[in-house]
Design a protein around this motif. Structure first.
Motif, PDB file in Angstrom:
ATOM      1  N   GLY A 309      39.676  24.836  49.991  1.00  0.00           N
ATOM      2  CA  GLY A 309      40.864  25.005  50.808  1.00  0.00           C
ATOM      3  C   GLY A 309      41.969  25.843  50.207  1.00  0.00           C
ATOM      4  O   GLY A 309      42.842  26.332  50.933  1.00  0.00           O
ATOM      5  N   THR A 310      41.958  26.040  48.891  1.00  0.00           N
ATOM      6  CA  THR A 310      43.042  26.780  48.245  1.00  0.00           C
ATOM      7  C   THR A 310      42.566  27.801  47.215  1.00  0.00           C
ATOM      8  O   THR A 310      43.306  28.725  46.886  1.00  0.00           O
ATOM      9  N   TYR A 311      41.365  27.632  46.699  1.00  0.00           N
ATOM     10  CA  TYR A 311      40.879  28.446  45.580  1.00  0.00           C
ATOM     11  C   TYR A 311      39.779  29.383  46.057  1.00  0.00           C
ATOM     12  O   TYR A 311      38.971  29.025  46.912  1.00  0.00           O
ATOM     13  N   GLY A 312      39.758  30.597  45.495  1.00  0.00           N
ATOM     14  CA  GLY A 312      38.710  31.528  45.895  1.00  0.00           C
ATOM     15  C   GLY A 312      38.568  32.682  44.939  1.00  0.00           C
ATOM     16  O   GLY A 312      39.058  32.652  43.795  1.00  0.00           O
ATOM     17  N   TYR A 313      37.897  33.754  45.406  1.00  0.00           N
ATOM     18  CA  TYR A 313      37.553  34.886  44.565  1.00  0.00           C
ATOM     19  C   TYR A 313      37.926  36.207  45.246  1.00  0.00           C
ATOM     20  O   TYR A 313      37.906  36.321  46.472  1.00  0.00           O
ATOM     21  N   ILE A 314      38.233  37.200  44.412  1.00  0.00           N
ATOM     22  CA  ILE A 314      38.535  38.563  44.847  1.00  0.00           C
ATOM     23  C   ILE A 314      37.653  39.504  44.034  1.00  0.00           C
ATOM     24  O   ILE A 314      37.492  39.326  42.823  1.00  0.00           O
ATOM     25  N   SER A 315      37.094  40.526  44.683  1.00  0.00           N
ATOM     26  CA  SER A 315      36.294  41.503  43.951  1.00  0.00           C
ATOM     27  C   SER A 315      36.779  42.913  44.261  1.00  0.00           C
ATOM     28  O   SER A 315      37.358  43.172  45.318  1.00  0.00           O
ATOM     29  N   ASN A 316      36.554  43.807  43.320  1.00  0.00           N
ATOM     30  CA  ASN A 316      36.901  45.215  43.518  1.00  0.00           C
ATOM     31  C   ASN A 316      35.718  46.089  43.169  1.00  0.00           C
ATOM     32  O   ASN A 316      34.872  45.719  42.340  1.00  0.00           O
ATOM     33  N   GLU A 317      35.655  47.251  43.806  1.00  0.00           N
ATOM     34  CA  GLU A 317      34.656  48.220  43.410  1.00  0.00           C
ATOM     35  C   GLU A 317      35.188  49.032  42.240  1.00  0.00           C
ATOM     36  O   GLU A 317      36.389  49.015  41.944  1.00  0.00           O
ATOM     37  N   LYS A 318      34.303  49.736  41.544  1.00  0.00           N
ATOM     38  CA  LYS A 318      34.716  50.542  40.397  1.00  0.00           C
ATOM     39  C   LYS A 318      35.677  51.633  40.856  1.00  0.00           C
ATOM     40  O   LYS A 318      35.466  52.283  41.879  1.00  0.00           O
ATOM     41  N   PHE A 319      36.741  51.818  40.079  1.00  0.00           N
ATOM     42  CA  PHE A 319      37.810  52.750  40.457  1.00  0.00           C
ATOM     43  C   PHE A 319      38.005  53.752  39.322  1.00  0.00           C
ATOM     44  O   PHE A 319      38.161  53.370  38.162  1.00  0.00           O
ATOM     45  N   THR A 320      37.992  55.031  39.671  1.00  0.00           N
ATOM     46  CA  THR A 320      38.209  56.079  38.673  1.00  0.00           C
ATOM     47  C   THR A 320      39.270  57.046  39.172  1.00  0.00           C
ATOM     48  O   THR A 320      39.224  57.474  40.331  1.00  0.00           O
ATOM     49  N   ARG A 321      40.225  57.365  38.293  1.00  0.00           N
ATOM     50  CA  ARG A 321      41.265  58.329  38.662  1.00  0.00           C
ATOM     51  C   ARG A 321      41.468  59.283  37.492  1.00  0.00           C
ATOM     52  O   ARG A 321      41.622  58.857  36.341  1.00  0.00           O
ATOM     53  N   THR A 322      41.498  60.595  37.813  1.00  0.00           N
ATOM     54  CA  THR A 322      41.689  61.626  36.797  1.00  0.00           C
ATOM     55  C   THR A 322      43.046  62.295  36.990  1.00  0.00           C
ATOM     56  O   THR A 322      43.410  62.679  38.115  1.00  0.00           O
ATOM     57  N   SER A 323      43.812  62.396  35.916  1.00  0.00           N
ATOM     58  CA  SER A 323      45.104  63.069  35.947  1.00  0.00           C
ATOM     59  C   SER A 323      45.164  64.002  34.738  1.00  0.00           C
ATOM     60  O   SER A 323      45.287  63.539  33.595  1.00  0.00           O
ATOM     61  N   GLY A 324      45.045  65.305  35.018  1.00  0.00           N
ATOM     62  CA  GLY A 324      45.030  66.267  33.909  1.00  0.00           C
ATOM     63  C   GLY A 324      43.827  66.014  33.029  1.00  0.00           C
ATOM     64  O   GLY A 324      42.705  65.865  33.507  1.00  0.00           O
ATOM     65  N   PRO A 325      44.048  65.923  31.717  1.00  0.00           N
ATOM     66  CA  PRO A 325      42.912  65.716  30.805  1.00  0.00           C
ATOM     67  C   PRO A 325      42.489  64.252  30.690  1.00  0.00           C
ATOM     68  O   PRO A 325      41.534  63.935  29.984  1.00  0.00           O
ATOM     69  N   PHE A 326      43.202  63.348  31.393  1.00  0.00           N
ATOM     70  CA  PHE A 326      42.949  61.922  31.217  1.00  0.00           C
ATOM     71  C   PHE A 326      42.196  61.350  32.416  1.00  0.00           C
ATOM     72  O   PHE A 326      42.484  61.694  33.572  1.00  0.00           O
ATOM     73  N   THR A 327      41.260  60.469  32.157  1.00  0.00           N
ATOM     74  CA  THR A 327      40.515  59.765  33.197  1.00  0.00           C
ATOM     75  C   THR A 327      40.633  58.268  32.962  1.00  0.00           C
ATOM     76  O   THR A 327      40.335  57.779  31.855  1.00  0.00           O
ATOM     77  N   LEU A 328      41.086  57.548  33.989  1.00  0.00           N
ATOM     78  CA  LEU A 328      41.205  56.095  33.917  1.00  0.00           C
ATOM     79  C   LEU A 328      40.103  55.475  34.756  1.00  0.00           C
ATOM     80  O   LEU A 328      39.899  55.868  35.915  1.00  0.00           O
ATOM     81  N   THR A 329      39.394  54.528  34.177  1.00  0.00           N
ATOM     82  CA  THR A 329      38.345  53.816  34.907  1.00  0.00           C
ATOM     83  C   THR A 329      38.638  52.320  34.887  1.00  0.00           C
ATOM     84  O   THR A 329      38.919  51.753  33.826  1.00  0.00           O
ATOM     85  N   VAL A 330      38.607  51.704  36.059  1.00  0.00           N
ATOM     86  CA  VAL A 330      38.747  50.257  36.181  1.00  0.00           C
ATOM     87  C   VAL A 330      37.410  49.719  36.677  1.00  0.00           C
ATOM     88  O   VAL A 330      36.956  50.075  37.761  1.00  0.00           O
ATOM     89  N   ASN A 331      36.776  48.904  35.851  1.00  0.00           N
ATOM     90  CA  ASN A 331      35.453  48.386  36.201  1.00  0.00           C
ATOM     91  C   ASN A 331      35.496  47.479  37.428  1.00  0.00           C
ATOM     92  O   ASN A 331      36.542  46.931  37.783  1.00  0.00           O
TER      93      ASN A 331
END
Length: 520
Positions: A309-331
């Motif tokens: 009734g109150t507790y649950g789960y959240i999921s995300n897909e893999k996220f990648t963002r590139t800005s200039g020479p840098f690439t950030l990845t969130v699993n």
């Protein structure tokens, strides 16, 4: 002469808003957590406003399986989490573990195609897969929902990869009533007729759109869960301020969550908690929006489901963002959430603390515990998860148990009880299989690695063994070998010293059973 539909609707509306004779009703905000709470209000008019609230759902698993980089919908059912990959992925759902990155089972759906699968729902007996993603140009003419029974999926520990036959899969086709037909194509990500969120409630399918034009969500209703072709009717619209990517309804509660993100900047994420609604509308009650971290922390959230009734789960897909020479990845991650601090206590009935079913001597032992006494408690059972019959009724109860001899190979159980206004509440539906007769008992394990048990049959039986520590480490596995009737003993070589309690899994060609064993 028959009344017009307008007259019938007007009469029903008046009946719903006019006070009963001798009882004055006061509309207003009934939520004590809101900043415009009206203590004298007896009818929620949907006016509650809330201070800005930020919340970071804690991480459960990081990362989840690499096979699920594009996981989309998320659903809790039959004691496990289920998900799938987005459009273009396999026409399959995956049973996943909430404590590791393990995929416990792959369930292929014969005859189905994953054009753009977006959400998954469960009604206690059947799964629903929404193939209704429509962001490419808004002009899909094959919007559909696949429906199939949980009972078609065997146990995962014996069948890690299965296929549901096409004969078990039903299809619900639909169009939006207010979308011109045939649909007119738009630019990518520029249609109000995209959808990624669905729940099944009161025998109907509820869709929540992802409006790319106005950042709103319209609640559409499909009037049946039977296979066929339907017109989805718009019921209400919520100004979310973000793109809704998932929805779920709390089991046994009148609470709905929406979740999503803004497709700009660092992709701010939000969650709406809807409660104290009425008349089949989810947007006419409390609408509390919670600020979540942006995509740099959350990734791109695509799934949400309640476990209770109150507790649950959240999921995300893999996220990648590139800005200039840098690439950030969130699993791809699995997070948990809890709505207890954000929902008024009056919305929740007496909270069900636990409801469980366990096998005991070829019967099912049902146990339950509430945080406070409830009235007119019924223990109910069903062979199909749809039609329930009463096993026991109690005038009042807080805790209790019931031993039931199952009649069917698969059995569904739930609790039902009454609120003070006589409205009904239901627990989650618990699915249990009829226990097969054990061919082994009197199992013991010593600290020096000796396993002993009794083969209760009159012939030799082949088993394999696995021993796992309380913190999940596999310390010993014994391949399949034959054991004679009567008492058997064998010595194992453990990967580490044994102590305390371990989980012993014994697998035969008929069953797999796990027991917690205190070492001797």
């Amino acid at each position: 002469m028959f009344k017009s539909l307008f007259q019938v609707a007007a009469i029903a509306l008046l009946a719903s808003i006019l006070p009963a004779k001798g009882y004055a009703q006061t509309p207003g905000c009934r939520d004590p957590l809101a900043n415009n709470y009206n203590a004298s209000a007896t009818v929620n008019d949907g006016s509650c406003t809330y201070n800005q609230t930020s919340y970071t759902p804690p991480i459960k698993v990081d990362p989840i399986s690499a096979l699920l980089e594009e996981n989309s919908g998320l659903q809790w059912a039959a004691g496990h989490l289920w998900t799938f990959n987005d459009g273009g992925g396999a026409a399959a759902i995956y049973r996943i573990d909430t404590l590791s990155n393990a995929i416990l089972q792959t369930v292929n759906i014969a005859g189905a195609t994953n054009v753009d699968w977006e959400d998954i729902a469960f009604d206690g007996s059947h799964f629903y897969i929404g193939d209704f993603g429509n962001n490419a140009n808004g002009a899909r003419t094959d919007l559909k929902i696949y429906k199939f029974p949980l009972s078609a999926i065997p146990e995962h520990n014996i069948n890690p990869v299965v296929t549901i036959p096409a004969s078990e899969v039903q299809v619900i086709n639909f169009i939006y009533s207010d979308q011109p037909q045939p649909p007119v194509a738009t630019a990518p990500n520029a249609t109000p007729f995209d959808c990624e969120a669905m729940i099944v409630d009161n025998g109907m399918i509820h869709l929540f759109t992802k409006n790319w034009v106005s950042l709103t969500s319209t609640h559409y209703v499909i009037s049946s869960t039977l296979p066929g072709t339907y017109i989805a009717l718009p019921l209400e619209t919520l100004n979310t301020g973000y793109l809704v990517t998932a929805a779920d309804k709390a089991v046994g509660e009148e609470i709905v969550t929406l979740i999503g993100y803004v497709n700009a900047g660092t992709a701010a994420h939000y969650m709406h908690i809807l409660s104290d609604y009425s008349s089949g509308n989810y947007f006419n009650g409390n609408k509390r929006r919670i600020d979540l971290p942006d995509a740099l922390t959350m990734g791109q959230v695509e799934g949400i489901t309640f476990r209770n009734g109150t507790y649950g789960y959240i999921s995300n897909e893999k996220f990648t963002r590139t800005s200039g020479p840098f690439t950030l990845t969130v699993n791809q991650k699995l997070r948990s959430f809890n709505t207890s601090d954000f929902v008024a206590s009056y919305v929740l009935p007496a909270e069900l603390h636990t409801f469980a079913v366990a096998n005991k001597n070829n019967s099912h032992q049902l146990t339950w515990k509430f945080n406070a006494p409830v009235q007119q408690l019924e223990v109910q059972a069903s062979p199909d998860g749809v039609q329930f019959s009463q096993l026991q009724k109690l005038a009042t109860a807080t805790t209790g148990s019931l031993l039931h001899k199952p009649e069917f190979p698969i059995n569904y159980y739930r609790l039902a009880w009454k609120n003070t206004d006589q409205s009904a509440n239901y627990s989650k539906t618990v699915v249990a299989r009829r226990e097969k007769e054990n061919s082994f008992n009197n199992i013991a394990i010593t600290k020096n690695g000796e396993i002993s048990f009794t083969n209760t049959t009159s012939s030799a039986v082949s088993f394999s063994f696995k021993i796992v520590t309380a913190d999940g480490k596999v310390v010993a596995e014994v391949p399949v070998r034959s054991y004679s009737p009567g008492r058997n003993r064998l010595q194992i070589k453990a990967a580490m010293p044994l102590s305390g309690v371990v989980a012993l899994t014994i697998t035969t060609d008929r069953q797999a059973a796990t027991q917690m064993i205190f070492l001797q």
